[in-house]
Design an enzyme around this catalytic site. Structure first.
Site, PDB file in Angstrom:
ATOM      1  N   ARG A 285       0.795  -1.237   0.000  1.00  0.00           N
ATOM      2  CA  ARG A 285       0.000   0.000   0.000  1.00  0.00           C
ATOM      3  C   ARG A 285       0.827   1.287   0.000  1.00  0.00           C
ATOM      4  O   ARG A 285       0.313   2.352  -0.311  1.00  0.00           O
ATOM      5  CB  ARG A 285      -0.968   0.025   1.178  1.00  0.00           C
ATOM      6  CG  ARG A 285      -2.010  -1.078   1.104  1.00  0.00           C
ATOM      7  CD  ARG A 285      -3.308  -0.685   1.743  1.00  0.00           C
ATOM      8  NE  ARG A 285      -4.160  -1.844   1.955  1.00  0.00           N
ATOM      9  CZ  ARG A 285      -4.852  -2.451   1.021  1.00  0.00           C
ATOM     10  NH1 ARG A 285      -4.785  -2.039  -0.228  1.00  0.00           N
ATOM     11  NH2 ARG A 285      -5.618  -3.495   1.293  1.00  0.00           N
ATOM     12  N   PHE A 405      -9.456   0.066  -6.816  1.00  0.00           N
ATOM     13  CA  PHE A 405      -8.674  -1.188  -6.802  1.00  0.00           C
ATOM     14  C   PHE A 405      -7.850  -1.349  -5.529  1.00  0.00           C
ATOM     15  O   PHE A 405      -7.822  -0.483  -4.684  1.00  0.00           O
ATOM     16  CB  PHE A 405      -7.871  -1.413  -8.084  1.00  0.00           C
ATOM     17  CG  PHE A 405      -6.759  -0.454  -8.410  1.00  0.00           C
ATOM     18  CD1 PHE A 405      -6.281   0.465  -7.503  1.00  0.00           C
ATOM     19  CD2 PHE A 405      -6.173  -0.496  -9.675  1.00  0.00           C
ATOM     20  CE1 PHE A 405      -5.249   1.319  -7.829  1.00  0.00           C
ATOM     21  CE2 PHE A 405      -5.133   0.351 -10.006  1.00  0.00           C
ATOM     22  CZ  PHE A 405      -4.682   1.250  -9.077  1.00  0.00           C
ATOM     23  N   GLU A 406      -7.241  -2.524  -5.424  1.00  0.00           N
ATOM     24  CA  GLU A 406      -6.527  -2.939  -4.193  1.00  0.00           C
ATOM     25  C   GLU A 406      -7.449  -2.843  -2.972  1.00  0.00           C
ATOM     26  O   GLU A 406      -7.040  -2.407  -1.900  1.00  0.00           O
ATOM     27  CB  GLU A 406      -5.235  -2.127  -4.022  1.00  0.00           C
ATOM     28  CG  GLU A 406      -4.247  -2.391  -5.151  1.00  0.00           C
ATOM     29  CD  GLU A 406      -2.858  -1.841  -4.918  1.00  0.00           C
ATOM     30  OE1 GLU A 406      -2.514  -1.554  -3.763  1.00  0.00           O
ATOM     31  OE2 GLU A 406      -2.121  -1.713  -5.897  1.00  0.00           O
ATOM     32  N   GLY A 407      -8.700  -3.238  -3.154  1.00  0.00           N
ATOM     33  CA  GLY A 407      -9.709  -3.144  -2.096  1.00  0.00           C
ATOM     34  C   GLY A 407     -10.439  -1.825  -2.219  1.00  0.00           C
ATOM     35  O   GLY A 407      -9.798  -0.762  -2.152  1.00  0.00           O
TER      36      GLY A 407
END
Ligand SMILES: Cc1cc2nc3c(=O)[nH]c(=O)nc-3n(C[C@H](O)[C@H](O)[C@H](O)COP(=O)(O)OP(=O)(O)OC[C@H]3O[C@@H](n4cnc5c(N)ncnc54)[C@H](O)[C@@H]3O)c2cc1C
Length: 594
Positions: A285, A405-407
């Site tokens: 992240r 994206f990425e959650g």
């Protein structure tokens, strides 16, 4: 005592600092505790990173500044030429976080985030090509690869000979990532046969290595991660997707038709694939956060110039309060996002055990902040901002993906709230059993009364609640007072929510959003406070403004926190939910003036 904030806290002074590596700073906020050890002093870059970054940042600027016209053209055409990707390889941009012994540059997470900040200040698609490779594509090999897998793949990944992609999402498995249908069946010879299709895979069309998550039935669990080479029989990818933003970066489907995967390409343990996927996303992240900060810096630079140059009503528009307010707010948001992203990088680089809540908060805040910044910078440029000739519209389109994206930010808000509340819930149970012990055996019972219960008592009486003991300048002291007060209020509210809803708290999404937003304001605000304090102590040229920004953020955060805390008690959630039910039933807006 809670699993987190207990007296098992181990100081790591032996390692030359006081960071409590077993503790999550953000999760402790749910217990009303500000872990000063994990907040001050604000971390600085490693000396080794600083040397590499000095050269790299200049090289990136020199290389990309001349390419702005091309980058805009590739956005429209939706592709990145092979020669351009080769140039990224030649600059070492695919080996940023790979250790030197495997041919990479060995940057820390903080150093890596700083590189992505620089590339993003020029172009988001470039950042995404590099970032999807390092943050998620090959991160599994780095975190979970065995020595043989690392020796086999890392040198090729570092040189960019192999670009990597992360293959989790499927048409039926987006936010619900655990429901993947891609299947891997074990053969008698120990190999696996992989079948299925992934969608929206960044770098899908240019990758040589895919980290693939597939369902593997068995007692060990339901998902396993595999390292799959693009050249193997049965592996293929679809055409480049026509996207709203980050258009030049490759996004494709990736299909696996009875692909034979050798046993040595299982990544991590069989059945532990979900854990592998989440660990990769959490660890990656800082790349997304650094990229968002870079984008905000670029927006601020452009909007500032635009505000100075544009004259209306006989004046530069930079003289108007409504324009100045936007510039100031972007600056505050950028400083806060940067302070949070680098604190997270520090936790990861220092070997902290659990930083998943901090990682989620930094992703949510940075992605929301850059979208606000893009909106406001475009508004300052106004008509020009709307024209494709200027970069604002492209940056508005490019930044939109960051909360998807990425959650998605919704899923991550739920994660922040539920993870924090889960620990509080555990403590409540402990208190109940401790209290029954008190009645059965008062002496033993008081001994087991947890620190959490003690803190609850002190919160109720107002005696001995947690304070930031550090000496701070007067403006930062006032900001610290706000966080101290609201951290305690937050803990009380978390406790009250759990008592009110019990296990059904998981269904209270309107409330969980408020809890997450409270945690976000506290964590981001405290990171900002710490950074300003360290800047002030160093006495640098812009220290006064840094302190002022931290004070502004604290006042704004207080207003939001007051609203969220009040909202936990008084709100129109039920009525809103009824309207949602109504509109879902009617299927459309039913009113008209005709
Ligand atoms: C350009 C692009 C690049 C991508 N790159 C990759 C990649 O490299 N690798 C990869 O594996 N994936 C990738 N993805 C996929 C991405 O991670 C998913 O799009 C994302 O996880 C969301 O899934 P979804 O789009 O199916 O949305 P859905 O899961 O269908 O969600 C739709 C909406 O419902 C909300 N929602 C869903 N469930 C809940 C819930 N329980 N409670 C409340 N709200 C909920 C969501 O927040 C969202 O607003 C990429 C996507 C895009 C668009």
């Amino acid at each position: 005592m809670s699993a987190i904030a207990d007296d098992t806290k181990k100081s790591t002074e032996a390692k030359g600092d006081t960071l409590l590596r077993e503790q999550s700073f953000a999760q402790n906020l749910f217990f009303g505790e500000i872990l000063e050890e994990n907040l001050f002093p604000y971390p600085s870059l490693r000396e080794k990173d600083r040397e590499v970054l000095g050269m790299m940042v200049d090289a990136i600027d020199q290389f990309l500044v001349d390419k702005h016209k091309d980058l805009r053209h590739w956005d429209r055409e939706a592709h990145q030429p092979a020669e351009f990707i080769q140039a990224l390889r030649d600059m070492g941009l695919f080996g940023l976080i790979i250790p030197e012994e495997h041919g990479g540059l060995g940057l820390s997470n903080g150093g890596y985030a700083r590189v992505l900040e620089q590339t993003s200040s020029h172009d988001s698609s470039v950042s995404l090509t590099i970032g999807a490779h390092s943050s998620i594509g090959m991160k599994g090999v780095l975190l979970f690869g065995n020595p043989e897998q690392k020796a086999r793949y890392l040198p090729r990944l570092a040189s960019g000979e192999m670009i990597a992609a992360f293959c989790l999402t499927e048409s039926g498995a987006g936010s619900d990532a655990a429901s993947v249908r891609t299947k891997a069946v074990k053969n008698d010879d120990g190999s696996w046969t992989l079948t299925g299709e992934k969608i929206w895979i960044t770098n899908g069309g240019i990758a040589g290595l895919y980290t693939v998550f597939a369902r593997t039935e068995g007692s060990e669990g339901k998902m396993t991660a595999f390292i799959v080479e693009a050249g193997w029989p049965g592996v293929s990818h679809g055409p480049h997707e026509d996207k709203m933003g980050i258009r030049a970066s490759s996004t494709t489907t990736v299909a696996f038709a009875d692909v034979k995967v050798p046993p040595e390409n299982v990544l991590g343990e069989v059945g532990k694939g979900f854990k592998v996927a989440m660990a990769i996303l959490n660890n990656g992240r800082t790349g997304l956060g650094g990229g968002a900060v870079g984008g905000m810096r670029a927006l601020l630079r452009m909007a500032t110039q635009q505000a100075k140059d544009r004259k209306q009503f006989g004046k530069s528009i930079a003289e108007f309060g409504l324009v100045r307010e936007k510039l100031a707010q972007i600056t505050v948001d950028c400083f806060a996002a940067e302070s949070t992203v680098w604190m997270l990088a520090h936790y990861i680089d220092s070997g902290c055990e659990d930083y998943s809540v901090e990682a989620a908060i930094s992703k949510i805040f940075a992605s929301d902040a850059i979208q606000r910044a893009a909106h406001e910078a475009l508004q300052i440029a106004a008509g020009n901002g709307f024209m494709k000739e200027f970069p604002y519209e492209m940056m508005t389109r490019d930044s939109r993906i960051l909360s998807i994206f990425e959650g998605t930010n919704e899923i991550l808000r739920l994660y922040v709230a539920l993870t924090g509340l889960k620990d509080v819930g555990g403590s409540l149970k402990e208190i109940r059993s401790a209290l029954s012990e008190i009645f059965n055996n008062p002496i033993k019972g008081f001994g087991v009364l947890s620190g959490y219960a003690e803190r609850r008592l002190s919160q109720a009486t107002g005696v001995g609640t947690d304070k930031i003991l550090r000496e701070l300048s007067p403006s930062l002291r006032k900001a610290a007072d706000i966080y101290e007060e609201y951290t305690v209020e937050f803990a009380k509210a978390s406790d009250a929510l759990l008592r009110r809803y019990g296990k059904s708290i998981t269904d209270q999404q309107y409330q969980l959003k408020r809890v997450a937003d409270l945690a976000i304001d506290l964590f981001v605000g405290l990171c900002t406070l710490s950074r300003a304090d360290t800047i002030e102590r160093a006495g640098g040229p812009n220290a006064k403004e840094a302190v002022s920004i931290a004070a502004i953020f604290a006042k704004q955060a207080r207003r939001r926190m007051v609203r969220n805390l009040r909202g936990l008690e008084r709100n129109e959630d039920k009525e809103l939910d009824q309207i949602a039910g109504f509109i879902l039933e009617t299927g459309a807006y039913p009113w008209d003036v005709i």
